[in-house]
Design an enzyme around this catalytic site. Sequence first.
Site, PDB file in Angstrom:
ATOM      1  N   HIS A 282       5.497   5.443  11.516  1.00 24.54           N
ATOM      2  CA  HIS A 282       4.965   5.411  10.149  1.00 24.54           C
ATOM      3  C   HIS A 282       4.036   6.634  10.037  1.00 24.54           C
ATOM      4  CE1 HIS A 282       3.698   4.066   6.341  1.00 24.54           C
ATOM      5  NE2 HIS A 282       3.400   2.806   6.585  1.00 24.54           N
TER       6      HIS A 282
ATOM      7  N   LYS B  43      26.283  -3.811  -1.811  1.00 23.56           N
ATOM      8  CA  LYS B  43      27.747  -3.711  -2.023  1.00 23.56           C
ATOM      9  C   LYS B  43      28.421  -3.037  -0.836  1.00 23.56           C
ATOM     10  CE  LYS B  43      27.145  -3.002  -6.992  1.00 23.56           C
ATOM     11  NZ  LYS B  43      27.322  -2.017  -8.065  1.00 23.56           N
TER      12      LYS B  43
ATOM     13  N   ARG C 234       0.797  -1.212   0.000  1.00 20.24           N
ATOM     14  CA  ARG C 234       0.000   0.000   0.000  1.00 20.24           C
ATOM     15  C   ARG C 234       0.835   1.271   0.000  1.00 20.24           C
ATOM     16  NH1 ARG C 234      -2.756  -3.952   1.599  1.00 20.24           N
ATOM     17  NH2 ARG C 234      -0.840  -4.461   2.659  1.00 20.24           N
ATOM     18  N   THR C 235       1.836   1.327   0.863  1.00 22.92           N
ATOM     19  CA  THR C 235       2.543   2.600   1.015  1.00 22.92           C
ATOM     20  C   THR C 235       3.255   2.970  -0.285  1.00 22.92           C
ATOM     21  OG1 THR C 235       2.825   2.114   3.349  1.00 22.92           O
ATOM     22  CG2 THR C 235       4.183   3.879   2.450  1.00 22.92           C
TER      23      THR C 235
ATOM     24  N   ARG D 125      11.537   3.754   3.088  1.00 25.43           N
ATOM     25  CA  ARG D 125      11.221   2.805   4.170  1.00 25.43           C
ATOM     26  C   ARG D 125      12.483   2.022   4.496  1.00 25.43           C
ATOM     27  NH1 ARG D 125       6.079  -1.075   4.203  1.00 25.43           N
ATOM     28  NH2 ARG D 125       5.219   0.897   4.917  1.00 25.43           N
TER      29      ARG D 125
HETATM   30  N1  ASP Z   1       1.851  -1.813   6.608  1.00 25.01           N
HETATM   31  C1  ASP Z   1       2.066  -1.382   7.955  1.00 25.01           C
HETATM   32  C2  ASP Z   1       3.519  -1.040   8.193  1.00 25.01           C
HETATM   33  O1  ASP Z   1       4.298  -1.022   7.256  1.00 25.01           O
HETATM   34  C3  ASP Z   1       1.540  -2.360   8.956  1.00 25.01           C
HETATM   35  C4  ASP Z   1       2.155  -3.735   8.972  1.00 25.01           C
HETATM   36  O2  ASP Z   1       3.077  -4.023   8.226  1.00 25.01           O
HETATM   37  O3  ASP Z   1       1.685  -4.527   9.773  1.00 25.01           O
HETATM   38  O4  ASP Z   1       3.896  -0.755   9.305  1.00 25.01           O
END
Ligand code: ASP
Length: 310
Positions: A132, A83, A53-54, A104
């Site tokens: 997050h 590397k 999703r993100t 991320r």
């Molecule tokens: N998608 C959310 C996160 O990246 C929740 C999860 O992974 O449980 O934190």
Amino acid sequence: MDRHILGAKQFDRSGLESILSAARAMEQVARSGGSQLLAGKIMASLFFEPSTRTRFSFESAMTRLGGQVISTENASQFSSAIKGETLEDTIRVISSYADVIVMRHYEIGAAARAAHVSTVPILNAGDGAGEHPTQALLDLYTIEKELGSIDGISIAMVGDLTYGRTVHSLAYVLANFRDVTIWFTAPENTPIPQTVKEYLDEKGVRYYEESDLRQVAERVDVLYQTRVQKERFPSQEEYEKAAGRYIVDKELMDRMKRTSIVMHPLPRAGEITPECDADPRAAYFRQAENGVYVRMALLAQALGENQAKE
Ligand code: ASP
């Protein structure tokens, strides 16, 4: 307003209100076919941990605003990290290729390290078990859209509250609203961290720790269920102590108020049974959709384009 988004504590009430209102405008823009607001701008998405999703919603948001995307969905393997390149060097280079970096990483504080060397805005899309923040913003947007107001709500945060980063950020942003009550319902080995409780104490937010989910479910306006973060436990044994402890099923939903909603940042791994999906109070897929509108607003803000003009 900070051009980076690193953690949810950086927002005050008026900053949050303006993001929510920009997201409402962006929802209209998206529904009427998008715009060219960010034409000529490039967003880099740099993900060292899995995401559905993100990453896709950020990329969709950028594309709907006419911008371009450069991306690696598995930076641990497919970038020079393998590397031995440091995060700082990677960011220095990518910030000369893109106008904004969505990142991320598996380490707490990685986004802040990146921001230290980046010449372009860094948007933290999750730093390990830390935060997050953009998820928290879309969670607020969802609560407001579903319930009409964030002030006065009572919310249960359920599941792995130690390693689940979304609840940390959500608790921080909720501290800006009036008369909010938070119920933390977690397995014994994954409680809400002390640092989060200290922050809520400082801000005068009412919260309770209560292990009986059935009791909590009857009281709240929002039941925010989360996944037990299997990948972050020190051992399989510890994971098993937490896994499966709290499940939202039809029986639990029957106890909830008719006006309440169930949220989840997703992915779910068994903690909400599929039979709940047909209940109109199941808001988690609508919540995921809202991510696009909120991220459109955040990208426009990061790139200095605050108007949702066509
Ligand atoms: N998608 C959310 C996160 O990246 C929740 C999860 O992974 O449980 O934190």
